[in-house]
Design a protein around this motif. Structure first.
Motif, PDB file in Angstrom:
ATOM      1  N   ASP A 135       3.295  33.821 -36.547  1.00 58.66           N
ATOM      2  CA  ASP A 135       2.107  34.598 -36.171  1.00 58.66           C
ATOM      3  C   ASP A 135       1.188  34.902 -37.352  1.00 58.66           C
ATOM      4  O   ASP A 135      -0.025  34.699 -37.242  1.00 58.66           O
ATOM      5  CB  ASP A 135       2.511  35.877 -35.425  1.00 58.66           C
ATOM      6  CG  ASP A 135       2.977  35.595 -33.997  1.00 58.66           C
ATOM      7  OD1 ASP A 135       3.043  34.408 -33.595  1.00 58.66           O
ATOM      8  OD2 ASP A 135       3.271  36.564 -33.284  1.00 58.66           O
ATOM      9  N   PRO A 136       1.714  35.354 -38.504  1.00 56.03           N
ATOM     10  CA  PRO A 136       0.808  35.591 -39.637  1.00 56.03           C
ATOM     11  C   PRO A 136       0.128  34.309 -40.130  1.00 56.03           C
ATOM     12  O   PRO A 136      -1.027  34.331 -40.539  1.00 56.03           O
ATOM     13  CB  PRO A 136       1.722  36.179 -40.721  1.00 56.03           C
ATOM     14  CG  PRO A 136       2.908  36.701 -39.989  1.00 56.03           C
ATOM     15  CD  PRO A 136       3.067  35.838 -38.791  1.00 56.03           C
ATOM     16  N   ASP A 165      -2.638  33.746 -37.677  1.00 56.80           N
ATOM     17  CA  ASP A 165      -3.669  34.774 -37.906  1.00 56.80           C
ATOM     18  C   ASP A 165      -4.593  34.389 -39.064  1.00 56.80           C
ATOM     19  O   ASP A 165      -5.803  34.580 -38.989  1.00 56.80           O
ATOM     20  CB  ASP A 165      -3.037  36.140 -38.213  1.00 56.80           C
ATOM     21  CG  ASP A 165      -2.611  36.895 -36.965  1.00 56.80           C
ATOM     22  OD1 ASP A 165      -3.068  36.556 -35.860  1.00 56.80           O
ATOM     23  OD2 ASP A 165      -1.812  37.841 -37.115  1.00 56.80           O
ATOM     24  N   GLN A 166      -4.021  33.843 -40.129  1.00 55.31           N
ATOM     25  CA  GLN A 166      -4.809  33.472 -41.309  1.00 55.31           C
ATOM     26  C   GLN A 166      -5.821  32.364 -41.014  1.00 55.31           C
ATOM     27  O   GLN A 166      -6.810  32.230 -41.727  1.00 55.31           O
ATOM     28  CB  GLN A 166      -3.881  33.024 -42.444  1.00 55.31           C
ATOM     29  CG  GLN A 166      -3.037  34.126 -43.012  1.00 55.31           C
ATOM     30  CD  GLN A 166      -1.944  33.586 -43.928  1.00 55.31           C
ATOM     31  OE1 GLN A 166      -1.932  32.418 -44.307  1.00 55.31           O
ATOM     32  NE2 GLN A 166      -1.017  34.458 -44.302  1.00 55.31           N
ATOM     33  N   TRP A 197     -10.282  38.234 -35.875  1.00 60.24           N
ATOM     34  CA  TRP A 197      -9.436  37.860 -34.746  1.00 60.24           C
ATOM     35  C   TRP A 197      -7.981  37.851 -35.165  1.00 60.24           C
ATOM     36  O   TRP A 197      -7.648  37.487 -36.280  1.00 60.24           O
ATOM     37  CB  TRP A 197      -9.824  36.478 -34.216  1.00 60.24           C
ATOM     38  CG  TRP A 197     -11.008  36.564 -33.325  1.00 60.24           C
ATOM     39  CD1 TRP A 197     -12.318  36.473 -33.700  1.00 60.24           C
ATOM     40  CD2 TRP A 197     -10.998  36.782 -31.921  1.00 60.24           C
ATOM     41  NE1 TRP A 197     -13.126  36.624 -32.612  1.00 60.24           N
ATOM     42  CE2 TRP A 197     -12.332  36.813 -31.490  1.00 60.24           C
ATOM     43  CE3 TRP A 197      -9.991  36.966 -30.977  1.00 60.24           C
ATOM     44  CZ2 TRP A 197     -12.685  37.009 -30.176  1.00 60.24           C
ATOM     45  CZ3 TRP A 197     -10.351  37.149 -29.663  1.00 60.24           C
ATOM     46  CH2 TRP A 197     -11.683  37.171 -29.265  1.00 60.24           C
ATOM     47  N   ARG A 198      -7.128  38.240 -34.251  1.00 61.68           N
ATOM     48  CA  ARG A 198      -5.693  38.190 -34.451  1.00 61.68           C
ATOM     49  C   ARG A 198      -5.094  37.505 -33.236  1.00 61.68           C
ATOM     50  O   ARG A 198      -5.654  37.538 -32.142  1.00 61.68           O
ATOM     51  CB  ARG A 198      -5.092  39.595 -34.617  1.00 61.68           C
ATOM     52  CG  ARG A 198      -5.491  40.273 -35.913  1.00 61.68           C
ATOM     53  CD  ARG A 198      -4.801  39.579 -37.097  1.00 61.68           C
ATOM     54  NE  ARG A 198      -5.322  39.984 -38.373  1.00 61.68           N
ATOM     55  CZ  ARG A 198      -6.097  39.228 -39.153  1.00 61.68           C
ATOM     56  NH1 ARG A 198      -6.473  38.039 -38.781  1.00 61.68           N
ATOM     57  NH2 ARG A 198      -6.494  39.663 -40.333  1.00 61.68           N
ATOM     58  N   LEU A 199      -3.942  36.918 -33.447  1.00 59.13           N
ATOM     59  CA  LEU A 199      -3.283  36.170 -32.378  1.00 59.13           C
ATOM     60  C   LEU A 199      -3.080  37.029 -31.131  1.00 59.13           C
ATOM     61  O   LEU A 199      -3.203  36.541 -30.014  1.00 59.13           O
ATOM     62  CB  LEU A 199      -1.951  35.624 -32.888  1.00 59.13           C
ATOM     63  CG  LEU A 199      -1.263  34.596 -32.016  1.00 59.13           C
ATOM     64  CD1 LEU A 199      -2.164  33.397 -31.736  1.00 59.13           C
ATOM     65  CD2 LEU A 199       0.031  34.144 -32.663  1.00 59.13           C
ATOM     66  N   ARG A 208      -2.239  31.385 -27.032  1.00 58.70           N
ATOM     67  CA  ARG A 208      -1.247  31.887 -27.990  1.00 58.70           C
ATOM     68  C   ARG A 208       0.013  31.021 -27.951  1.00 58.70           C
ATOM     69  O   ARG A 208       0.555  30.647 -29.002  1.00 58.70           O
ATOM     70  CB  ARG A 208      -0.933  33.356 -27.653  1.00 58.70           C
ATOM     71  CG  ARG A 208      -0.167  34.073 -28.694  1.00 58.70           C
ATOM     72  CD  ARG A 208      -0.159  35.591 -28.514  1.00 58.70           C
ATOM     73  NE  ARG A 208       0.095  36.073 -27.169  1.00 58.70           N
ATOM     74  CZ  ARG A 208      -0.770  36.804 -26.452  1.00 58.70           C
ATOM     75  NH1 ARG A 208      -1.949  37.130 -26.947  1.00 58.70           N
ATOM     76  NH2 ARG A 208      -0.456  37.218 -25.253  1.00 58.70           N
TER      77      ARG A 208
END
Length: 160
Positions: free
Chosen positions: A79-80, A83-84, A90-92, A100
């Motif tokens: 996930d991180p 996210d990057q 925006w985040r997952l 997702r």
């Protein structure tokens, strides 16, 4: 010729396994079903089976299981990374559940399955995104996975 047919058959079995993995991850996300139950359901009732009038494609069950178990096992690391690659702000957790699942499964392949070429991973999951979305989502998948592949497999993508 027989060798090509065998390769193409394996490729289609893996494509179906990827699609099934995305569906299983989505189902887990939406219903809270646990890993053991979702694997059992897909392996017994979906992979290569007919369910409620829909015929599911045969899939490489071992590859399907590896993808789903791998995403669940590595989700805290995946996930991180995803996210990057997403647009700033925006985040997952903010993206559509099926999107997702696509990104997580693809990220797992890129980070943990170096037996599958990065370009194949990207192409396969962009195709899956096209199966679910008609708007910008396949482009998002392509962009995120391309960036992630360049970070996780730089040598592979710089070769000519």
């Amino acid at each position: 010729m027989a060798q090509g047919a065998k390769t193409s058959s394996r490729a289609s079995l893996r494509s179906a396994a990827r699609l099934a993995a995305v569906q299983a991850l989505y189902q887990m996300d939406m219903t809270g079903i646990d890993l053991t139950d979702v694997l059992a359901e897909f392996e017994a009732h979906r992979l290569g089976q007919e369910l409620e009038g829909d015929q599911y494609h045969s899939a490489e069950a071992k590859f399907f299981r590896d993808l789903v178990e791998g995403v669940v096992r590595e989700q805290r690391n995946l996930d991180p990374l995803i996210d990057q690659q997403l647009a700033e702000g925006w985040r997952l957790g903010r993206v559509d559940s099926i999107l997702r699942a696509i990104l997580r499964s693809a990220a797992f392949e890129l980070t943990d399955r170096d037996d599958v070429p990065a370009r194949v991973v990207i192409s396969e999951y962009v195709d899956i995104a096209h199966a679910f979305f008609n708007e910008d989502e396949p482009k998002v998948v392509n962009g995120v996975l391309d960036q992630l592949a360049h970070k996780t497999r730089p040598k592979e993508l710089t070769r000519q």
